[in-house]
Motif scaffolding. Structure first.
Motif, PDB file in Angstrom:
ATOM      1  N   SER A 131     -18.148  17.257   5.574  1.00  0.00           N
ATOM      2  CA  SER A 131     -18.575  18.488   4.920  1.00  0.00           C
ATOM      3  C   SER A 131     -18.170  19.681   5.761  1.00  0.00           C
ATOM      4  O   SER A 131     -17.824  19.551   6.935  1.00  0.00           O
ATOM      5  CB  SER A 131     -20.089  18.487   4.715  1.00  0.00           C
ATOM      6  N   ARG A 132     -18.217  20.852   5.140  1.00  0.00           N
ATOM      7  CA  ARG A 132     -17.852  22.078   5.840  1.00  0.00           C
ATOM      8  C   ARG A 132     -19.100  22.915   6.065  1.00  0.00           C
ATOM      9  O   ARG A 132     -19.905  23.111   5.150  1.00  0.00           O
ATOM     10  CB  ARG A 132     -16.819  22.865   5.021  1.00  0.00           C
ATOM     11  N   TRP A 175     -10.600  19.457   1.914  1.00  0.00           N
ATOM     12  CA  TRP A 175      -9.890  20.681   1.592  1.00  0.00           C
ATOM     13  C   TRP A 175     -10.758  21.853   2.026  1.00  0.00           C
ATOM     14  O   TRP A 175     -11.937  21.927   1.685  1.00  0.00           O
ATOM     15  CB  TRP A 175      -9.595  20.781   0.101  1.00  0.00           C
ATOM     16  N   TRP A 176     -10.161  22.774   2.785  1.00  0.00           N
ATOM     17  CA  TRP A 176     -10.953  23.847   3.366  1.00  0.00           C
ATOM     18  C   TRP A 176     -11.568  24.739   2.295  1.00  0.00           C
ATOM     19  O   TRP A 176     -12.745  25.087   2.366  1.00  0.00           O
ATOM     20  CB  TRP A 176     -10.071  24.683   4.303  1.00  0.00           C
ATOM     21  N   ASN A 177     -10.788  25.121   1.284  1.00  0.00           N
ATOM     22  CA  ASN A 177     -11.270  26.085   0.285  1.00  0.00           C
ATOM     23  C   ASN A 177     -12.194  25.450  -0.750  1.00  0.00           C
ATOM     24  O   ASN A 177     -13.221  26.017  -1.099  1.00  0.00           O
ATOM     25  CB  ASN A 177     -10.085  26.760  -0.412  1.00  0.00           C
ATOM     26  N   ASP A 180      -5.427  24.427   5.650  1.00  0.00           N
ATOM     27  CA  ASP A 180      -5.627  23.964   4.286  1.00  0.00           C
ATOM     28  C   ASP A 180      -6.557  22.750   4.254  1.00  0.00           C
ATOM     29  O   ASP A 180      -7.411  22.621   3.389  1.00  0.00           O
ATOM     30  CB  ASP A 180      -4.290  23.586   3.640  1.00  0.00           C
ATOM     31  N   VAL A 181      -6.325  21.848   5.189  1.00  0.00           N
ATOM     32  CA  VAL A 181      -7.085  20.599   5.256  1.00  0.00           C
ATOM     33  C   VAL A 181      -7.532  20.359   6.688  1.00  0.00           C
ATOM     34  O   VAL A 181      -6.788  20.631   7.638  1.00  0.00           O
ATOM     35  CB  VAL A 181      -6.227  19.406   4.774  1.00  0.00           C
ATOM     36  N   LYS A 224     -20.921  28.064  10.699  1.00  0.00           N
ATOM     37  CA  LYS A 224     -20.359  27.767  12.025  1.00  0.00           C
ATOM     38  C   LYS A 224     -18.848  27.595  11.978  1.00  0.00           C
ATOM     39  O   LYS A 224     -18.245  27.302  13.015  1.00  0.00           O
ATOM     40  CB  LYS A 224     -21.004  26.512  12.597  1.00  0.00           C
ATOM     41  N   ASN A 225     -18.242  27.802  10.808  1.00  0.00           N
ATOM     42  CA  ASN A 225     -16.799  27.584  10.642  1.00  0.00           C
ATOM     43  C   ASN A 225     -16.407  26.239  11.248  1.00  0.00           C
ATOM     44  O   ASN A 225     -15.514  26.147  12.116  1.00  0.00           O
ATOM     45  CB  ASN A 225     -15.993  28.711  11.284  1.00  0.00           C
TER      46      ASN A 225
END
Length: 125
Positions: A68-69, A49-51, A29-30, A73-74
């Motif tokens: 940042s996400r 937050w992942w989503n 989730d995080v 590259k996940n």
């Protein structure tokens, strides 16, 4: 199960920049970054937050660090600018897999279930 692998640490002069990456295998989730200096406890740095990719920063790094996400590259990236010598530490990424239960990005390291091995950041004066 979640596996986390940090990379990108190193030696930088005060005022310089570094980019840390945390490769994530599994669901969370995080994803947050903590740091631990010698003789001190783990300190929350930033989380995301992942989503929704909504970030949250410790006051000491706000305006200088960016989390940042990286979808491709996940991974979660921590850009650190204007680094200070007192920020020398081992930097860890950590996953909170049930953060939706509280809807909070936790700053307490005990709330995180999975941890990476850490990467050393040294800032010289």
């Amino acid at each position: 199960q979640v596996q986390l692998t940090e990379s990108g640490g190193g030696l930088v002069q005060a005022g310089g920049s570094l980019r840390l990456a945390c490769a994530v295998s599994g669901r969370t989730d995080v994803l947050s970054w903590f740091r631990q200096a010698p003789g001190k406890g783990r300190e929350f740095v930033a989380g995301i937050w992942w989503n929704t990719r909504s970030p949250y920063y410790a006051g000491s790094v706000k305006g200088r660090f960016t989390i940042s996400r990286d979808n491709a590259k996940n991974a979660v990236i921590l850009h650190m600018n204007n680094l200070k010598p007192e920020e020398s530490a081992v930097y860890y990424c950590a996953a909170d897999v049930d953060a939706l239960r509280t809807l909070i990005i936790q700053t307490n390291d005990r709330e995180y279930e999975y941890w990476g091995q850490g990467t050393q950041v040294t800032v010289s004066s």
